[in-house]
Scaffold this motif. Structure first.
Motif, mmCIF file in Angstrom:
data_model
loop_
_atom_site.group_PDB
_atom_site.id
_atom_site.type_symbol
_atom_site.label_atom_id
_atom_site.label_comp_id
_atom_site.label_asym_id
_atom_site.label_seq_id
_atom_site.Cartn_x
_atom_site.Cartn_y
_atom_site.Cartn_z
ATOM 1 N N VAL A 52 0.848 -1.191 0.000
ATOM 2 C CA VAL A 52 0.000 0.000 0.000
ATOM 3 C C VAL A 52 0.884 1.243 0.000
ATOM 4 N N ILE A 53 0.630 2.137 -0.957
ATOM 5 C CA ILE A 53 1.319 3.424 -0.991
ATOM 6 C C ILE A 53 0.276 4.507 -1.214
ATOM 7 N N PRO A 54 0.454 5.655 -0.720
ATOM 8 C CA PRO A 54 1.545 6.120 0.126
ATOM 9 C C PRO A 54 1.462 5.516 1.526
ATOM 10 N N ASP A 55 2.554 5.646 2.251
ATOM 11 C CA ASP A 55 2.672 5.045 3.573
ATOM 12 C C ASP A 55 1.602 5.530 4.545
ATOM 13 N N TRP A 56 1.121 6.741 4.371
ATOM 14 C CA TRP A 56 0.130 7.303 5.288
ATOM 15 C C TRP A 56 -1.309 6.922 4.932
ATOM 16 N N SER A 57 -1.500 6.136 3.883
ATOM 17 C CA SER A 57 -2.838 5.779 3.421
ATOM 18 C C SER A 57 -3.661 5.102 4.518
ATOM 19 N N ILE B 107 -5.911 2.990 4.182
ATOM 20 C CA ILE B 107 -6.054 1.570 3.848
ATOM 21 C C ILE B 107 -4.972 0.751 4.546
ATOM 22 N N LYS B 108 -3.764 1.300 4.614
ATOM 23 C CA LYS B 108 -2.656 0.588 5.249
ATOM 24 C C LYS B 108 -2.912 0.380 6.735
ATOM 25 N N GLY C 98 -9.284 -2.239 3.907
ATOM 26 C CA GLY C 98 -10.252 -1.767 2.930
ATOM 27 C C GLY C 98 -11.622 -2.344 3.208
ATOM 28 N N PHE C 99 -12.497 -2.278 2.226
ATOM 29 C CA PHE C 99 -13.848 -2.773 2.379
ATOM 30 C C PHE C 99 -13.861 -4.248 2.714
ATOM 31 N N GLN C 100 -12.831 -4.987 2.306
ATOM 32 C CA GLN C 100 -12.772 -6.420 2.556
ATOM 33 C C GLN C 100 -12.421 -6.748 4.009
ATOM 34 N N ASN C 101 -11.979 -5.770 4.764
ATOM 35 C CA ASN C 101 -11.596 -6.007 6.151
ATOM 36 C C ASN C 101 -12.860 -6.027 7.018
ATOM 37 N N THR C 102 -13.279 -7.214 7.403
ATOM 38 C CA THR C 102 -14.512 -7.338 8.177
ATOM 39 C C THR C 102 -14.262 -7.425 9.669
ATOM 40 N N THR C 103 -12.995 -7.413 10.075
ATOM 41 C CA THR C 103 -12.696 -7.493 11.515
ATOM 42 C C THR C 103 -12.815 -6.114 12.118
ATOM 43 N N SER C 104 -13.389 -6.050 13.279
ATOM 44 C CA SER C 104 -13.508 -4.747 13.951
ATOM 45 C C SER C 104 -12.237 -4.481 14.724
ATOM 46 N N LYS C 105 -11.845 -3.206 14.750
ATOM 47 C CA LYS C 105 -10.581 -2.834 15.429
ATOM 48 C C LYS C 105 -10.894 -2.019 16.645
#
Length: 97
Positions: free
Chosen positions: A78-83, A85-86, A90-97
């Protein structure tokens, strides 16, 4: 598993690529998916549960799941480093943080 070939004789003819497409054989390429079930033999209510377990595009695996997971290509860095998404996925991440 059901093999669903997406490149057939008509497509090869239309794109003028009959010598490199149309059939699954050495020296030719095709796009295809391997499905988790036989679309034509499962009960109608189970059709929506059919998934691709392997997807090949231009002779290269672009998706692999279950026993074909080893063919799943790595995602690019993933770029840029500050994104976001990194850091959050993204939308595919279904785990809650």
């Amino acid at each position: 598993m059901v093999l669903s070939a997406l490149s057939d004789a008509a497509v090869a003819w239309l794109s003028n690529e009959e010598t490199v497409k149309r059939t699954l054989e050495p020296g030719k390429y095709t796009d295809f998916v391997l499905l988790s079930d036989d679309y034509f033999s499962v009960p109608e209510e189970k059709i929506k549960e059919i998934e691709s377990v392997l997807t090949i595009v231009d002779g290269k695996p672009v998706y692999g799941a279950k026993e074909y997971k080893k063919y799943d290509p790595r995602l690019p860095t993933v770029i840029p480093d500050w994104s976001p998404i990194k850091h959050y996925g993204g939308f595919q991440n279904t785990t809650s943080k």
